[in-house]
Design a protein around this motif. Structure first.
Motif, PDB file in Angstrom:
ATOM      1  N   ALA A 144       3.983  -9.500  -3.162  1.00  0.00           N
ATOM      2  CA  ALA A 144       4.278  -8.649  -2.004  1.00  0.00           C
ATOM      3  C   ALA A 144       5.375  -7.663  -2.394  1.00  0.00           C
ATOM      4  N   TYR A 145       5.281  -6.446  -1.872  1.00  0.00           N
ATOM      5  CA  TYR A 145       6.345  -5.459  -2.036  1.00  0.00           C
ATOM      6  C   TYR A 145       7.065  -5.337  -0.703  1.00  0.00           C
ATOM      7  N   ARG A 146       8.319  -5.662  -0.681  1.00  0.00           N
ATOM      8  CA  ARG A 146       9.122  -5.621   0.544  1.00  0.00           C
ATOM      9  C   ARG A 146       8.364  -6.248   1.720  1.00  0.00           C
ATOM     10  N   ALA A 183       1.990  -7.526   1.551  1.00  0.00           N
ATOM     11  CA  ALA A 183       1.186  -8.147   0.492  1.00  0.00           C
ATOM     12  C   ALA A 183       0.394  -7.098  -0.277  1.00  0.00           C
ATOM     13  N   ALA A 184       0.497  -7.142  -1.607  1.00  0.00           N
ATOM     14  CA  ALA A 184      -0.340  -6.294  -2.467  1.00  0.00           C
ATOM     15  C   ALA A 184      -1.437  -7.137  -3.114  1.00  0.00           C
ATOM     16  N   LEU A 185      -1.136  -8.407  -3.363  1.00  0.00           N
ATOM     17  CA  LEU A 185      -2.132  -9.359  -3.867  1.00  0.00           C
ATOM     18  C   LEU A 185      -2.012 -10.635  -3.064  1.00  0.00           C
ATOM     19  N   PRO A 243     -10.958   0.002  -3.547  1.00  0.00           N
ATOM     20  CA  PRO A 243     -10.493   1.312  -3.081  1.00  0.00           C
ATOM     21  C   PRO A 243      -9.007   1.500  -3.378  1.00  0.00           C
ATOM     22  N   ASN A 244      -8.500   2.667  -3.116  1.00  0.00           N
ATOM     23  CA  ASN A 244      -7.073   2.937  -3.336  1.00  0.00           C
ATOM     24  C   ASN A 244      -6.238   1.905  -2.591  1.00  0.00           C
ATOM     25  N   GLY A 245      -5.206   1.437  -3.274  1.00  0.00           N
ATOM     26  CA  GLY A 245      -4.281   0.500  -2.630  1.00  0.00           C
ATOM     27  C   GLY A 245      -4.786  -0.929  -2.585  1.00  0.00           C
ATOM     28  N   ALA A 246      -5.911  -1.209  -3.248  1.00  0.00           N
ATOM     29  CA  ALA A 246      -6.492  -2.559  -3.187  1.00  0.00           C
ATOM     30  C   ALA A 246      -5.651  -3.581  -3.948  1.00  0.00           C
ATOM     31  N   GLY A 247      -4.835  -3.111  -4.885  1.00  0.00           N
ATOM     32  CA  GLY A 247      -4.005  -4.041  -5.656  1.00  0.00           C
ATOM     33  C   GLY A 247      -4.406  -4.136  -7.115  1.00  0.00           C
ATOM     34  N   LYS A 248      -5.292  -3.259  -7.558  1.00  0.00           N
ATOM     35  CA  LYS A 248      -5.803  -3.335  -8.937  1.00  0.00           C
ATOM     36  C   LYS A 248      -4.672  -3.172  -9.954  1.00  0.00           C
ATOM     37  N   SER A 249      -3.883  -2.097  -9.788  1.00  0.00           N
ATOM     38  CA  SER A 249      -2.805  -1.854 -10.763  1.00  0.00           C
ATOM     39  C   SER A 249      -1.787  -2.975 -10.729  1.00  0.00           C
ATOM     40  N   THR A 250      -1.513  -3.492  -9.544  1.00  0.00           N
ATOM     41  CA  THR A 250      -0.536  -4.580  -9.428  1.00  0.00           C
ATOM     42  C   THR A 250      -1.014  -5.795 -10.212  1.00  0.00           C
ATOM     43  N   LEU A 251      -2.290  -6.102 -10.087  1.00  0.00           N
ATOM     44  CA  LEU A 251      -2.840  -7.255 -10.802  1.00  0.00           C
ATOM     45  C   LEU A 251      -2.785  -7.033 -12.317  1.00  0.00           C
ATOM     46  N   ASP A 289      -6.247   0.185 -16.965  1.00  0.00           N
ATOM     47  CA  ASP A 289      -6.200   0.575 -15.556  1.00  0.00           C
ATOM     48  C   ASP A 289      -6.850   1.949 -15.403  1.00  0.00           C
ATOM     49  N   GLU A 290      -7.934   2.006 -14.679  1.00  0.00           N
ATOM     50  CA  GLU A 290      -8.647   3.269 -14.419  1.00  0.00           C
ATOM     51  C   GLU A 290      -8.840   4.091 -15.693  1.00  0.00           C
ATOM     52  N   PRO A 291      -9.411   3.517 -16.746  1.00  0.00           N
ATOM     53  CA  PRO A 291      -9.531   4.291 -17.994  1.00  0.00           C
ATOM     54  C   PRO A 291     -10.375   5.543 -17.842  1.00  0.00           C
ATOM     55  N   SER A 293     -11.338   0.221 -11.696  1.00  0.00           N
ATOM     56  CA  SER A 293     -11.981   1.481 -11.330  1.00  0.00           C
ATOM     57  C   SER A 293     -12.232   1.465  -9.834  1.00  0.00           C
ATOM     58  N   HIS A 294     -12.346   2.652  -9.222  1.00  0.00           N
ATOM     59  CA  HIS A 294     -12.896   2.601  -7.870  1.00  0.00           C
ATOM     60  C   HIS A 294     -14.335   3.102  -7.850  1.00  0.00           C
ATOM     61  N   ASP A 295     -14.903   3.287  -9.040  1.00  0.00           N
ATOM     62  CA  ASP A 295     -16.285   3.734  -9.134  1.00  0.00           C
ATOM     63  C   ASP A 295     -17.187   2.538  -9.427  1.00  0.00           C
TER      64      ASP A 295
HETATM   65  N1  LIG Z   1       6.313  -0.368  -6.606  1.00  0.00           N
HETATM   66  C1  LIG Z   1       5.797  -0.526  -5.383  1.00  0.00           C
HETATM   67  N2  LIG Z   1       6.571  -0.617  -4.290  1.00  0.00           N
HETATM   68  C2  LIG Z   1       6.051  -0.796  -3.070  1.00  0.00           C
HETATM   69  N3  LIG Z   1       4.720  -0.903  -2.812  1.00  0.00           N
HETATM   70  C3  LIG Z   1       3.896  -0.813  -3.869  1.00  0.00           C
HETATM   71  C4  LIG Z   1       4.383  -0.613  -5.190  1.00  0.00           C
HETATM   72  N4  LIG Z   1       3.307  -0.573  -6.026  1.00  0.00           N
HETATM   73  C5  LIG Z   1       2.215  -0.733  -5.257  1.00  0.00           C
HETATM   74  N5  LIG Z   1       2.559  -0.875  -3.962  1.00  0.00           N
HETATM   75  C6  LIG Z   1       1.635  -1.113  -2.827  1.00  0.00           C
HETATM   76  O1  LIG Z   1       0.835  -2.223  -3.162  1.00  0.00           O
HETATM   77  C7  LIG Z   1      -0.506  -2.020  -2.760  1.00  0.00           C
HETATM   78  C8  LIG Z   1      -1.419  -2.125  -3.962  1.00  0.00           C
HETATM   79  O2  LIG Z   1      -1.154  -1.025  -4.818  1.00  0.00           O
HETATM   80  P1  LIG Z   1      -1.872  -0.846  -6.226  1.00  0.00           P
HETATM   81  O3  LIG Z   1      -1.300   0.386  -6.855  1.00  0.00           O
HETATM   82  O4  LIG Z   1      -1.798  -2.107  -6.977  1.00  0.00           O
HETATM   83  O5  LIG Z   1      -3.374  -0.589  -5.766  1.00  0.00           O
HETATM   84  P2  LIG Z   1      -4.570   0.055  -6.597  1.00  0.00           P
HETATM   85  O6  LIG Z   1      -5.782  -0.703  -6.215  1.00  0.00           O
HETATM   86  O7  LIG Z   1      -4.222   0.112  -8.040  1.00  0.00           O
HETATM   87  O8  LIG Z   1      -4.640   1.516  -5.977  1.00  0.00           O
HETATM   88  P3  LIG Z   1      -5.004   2.913  -6.699  1.00  0.00           P
HETATM   89  O9  LIG Z   1      -6.492   2.853  -6.991  1.00  0.00           O
HETATM   90  O10 LIG Z   1      -4.679   3.916  -5.641  1.00  0.00           O
HETATM   91  O11 LIG Z   1      -4.152   3.016  -7.926  1.00  0.00           O
HETATM   92  C9  LIG Z   1      -0.552  -0.669  -2.081  1.00  0.00           C
HETATM   93  O12 LIG Z   1      -0.416  -0.863  -0.693  1.00  0.00           O
HETATM   94  C10 LIG Z   1       0.673   0.034  -2.648  1.00  0.00           C
HETATM   95  O13 LIG Z   1       1.172   0.968  -1.714  1.00  0.00           O
END
Ligand SMILES: Nc1ncnc2c1ncn2[C@@H]1O[C@H](COP(=O)(O)OP(=O)(O)OP(=O)(O)O)[C@@H](O)[C@H]1O
Length: 320
Positions: free
Chosen positions: A33-35, A38-40, A58-66, A176-178, A208-210
């Motif tokens: 979770a960020y603040r 929940a991101a994952l 989709p955007n914001g799904a949590g892919k990069s976080t994972l 990540d999104e190559p 990817s989101h594709d």
């Molecule tokens: N450093 C951070 N601080 C606060 N919130 C964050 C941070 N990084 C990601 N988030 C939030 O965590 C959630 C998941 O973000 P993440 O970047 O992992 O998604 P994503 O699937 O990779 O999206 P995208 O395809 O847009 O890159 C989103 O709601 C994002 O706003």
């Protein structure tokens, strides 16, 4: 963020990994979770050796976080991440046979040529894997070794990023999104390169989101929506999960509607002045034959969306 790596001595690049119990990557109950947001949430993910695995959402799904958590670039709040049965946290040594990759695009010195960039990385990160020359050859950039990265296209930069990872001789490549920002043809070439690596001895996990592109290239797909895994499946099994909507135009749409509603497995509705039908392939075949038998000519039968897009939208709309 730049390339990260985890690894272990026990299972060097190549031989012997398949004999390892719990081989590959296993993520269990991962939460971040960020603040307080929940991101994952309770994420499960398995990438088996030799597979190419797409992480789609989709955007914001949590892919990069994972992916960042897998590369040791951020600490999850809870859950476990294991590679070949060993906790990732315990594997932060830089040795072959581990995980390498990049979150966000890999960055390079634009005023140095491709080989010099890789040599800088090799000096900083003595991973003991492929040489810069071999890594450039592996990604098809051997003829560009002396070209300054400033002159590289986005596709070439993406390949150079893969080459940088290969110098660590990873067993699992995490990207990540190559294909983000690449033209479709260039993206397809990059996916083909990753496919070749996966057919060799490097498992690949890419986000990817594709969904279409991922399904076309990957063996398995995990779909992440709002931080949760909503589906994880071999990509072959995706076909037919959600039949697409099809626009139907005929010589007599009112009569066609009457025929369509009489058929099992066919959903039909008016959308503005068009008939939109949904059904599996067998049901649509039946509709076509029934319309012909009723003397109704089909003038258009055209998907409004791909099956995967239909699935993705349905999952995205599903209640949390
Ligand atoms: N450093 C951070 N601080 C606060 N919130 C964050 C941070 N990084 C990601 N988030 C939030 O965590 C959630 C998941 O973000 P993440 O970047 O992992 O998604 P994503 O699937 O990779 O999206 P995208 O395809 O847009 O890159 C989103 O709601 C994002 O706003």
């Amino acid at each position: 963020m730049t390339a990260g790596s985890t690894g272990q001595n026990a299972h060097p690049f190549g031989g012997g990994r398949s004999a390892v119990a719990d081989a590959g990557l296993r993520v269990t109950g991962l939460t971040k979770a960020y603040r307080g947001v929940a991101a994952l949430e309770d994420v499960e993910l398995e990438v088996r050796p030799g597979r190419m695995h797409g992480l789609v959402g989709p955007n914001g799904a949590g892919k990069s976080t994972l992916l960042a958590a897998l590369l040791g670039l951020l600490d999850p709040d809870s859950g476990s991440m294991e590679f070949d049965g060993m906790a990732l946290g315990a594997l932060r040594s830089r040795v072959p046979g581990g995980i390498a990759g990049a979150v966000e695009e890999a960055r390079f010195y634009p005023y140095l040529d491709a080989e010099a960039n890789l040599e800088v990385l090799a000096r900083l990160d003595d991973a003991g894997g492929m040489s810069p020359t071999d890594a450039l050859g592996r990604v098809g950039l051997q003829s560009r070794a002396s070209t300054k990265v400033a002159a590289f296209s986005m596709g070439m930069r993406a390949r150079l990023g893969v080459a940088a990872c290969l110098m660590r001789s990873p067993a699992l490549l995490v990207l990540d999104e190559p294909t983000g920002g690449l033209d479709p043809g260039v993206a397809a070439d990059l996916l083909a390169l990753l496919r070749e690596l996966a057919d060799g001895d490097v498992s690949v996990l890419l986000s990817s989101h594709d969904l279409e592109a991922v399904a076309g290239a990957c063996d398995d797909v995990t779909i992440l929506v709002r931080g949760r895994v909503v589906m994880s499946t071999p990509t072959q099994a995706l076909a037919g999960l959600a039949p697409p909507e099809v626009v139907l135009r005929t010589s007599d749409d009112d009569a066609a509607l009457a025929v369509a509603v009489s058929l099992a497995g066919v959903e039909v509705r008016w959308q503005e002045d068009r008939l939109v039908v949904r059904g599996g392939q067998a049901a649509l075949d039946e509709l076509v034959l029934s319309l012909a038998a009723a003397g109704i000519a089909i003038r258009r039968l055209e998907p409004r969306e791909t099956p995967l897009r239909a699935l993705f939208d349905r999952l995205d709309r599903a209640p949390k």
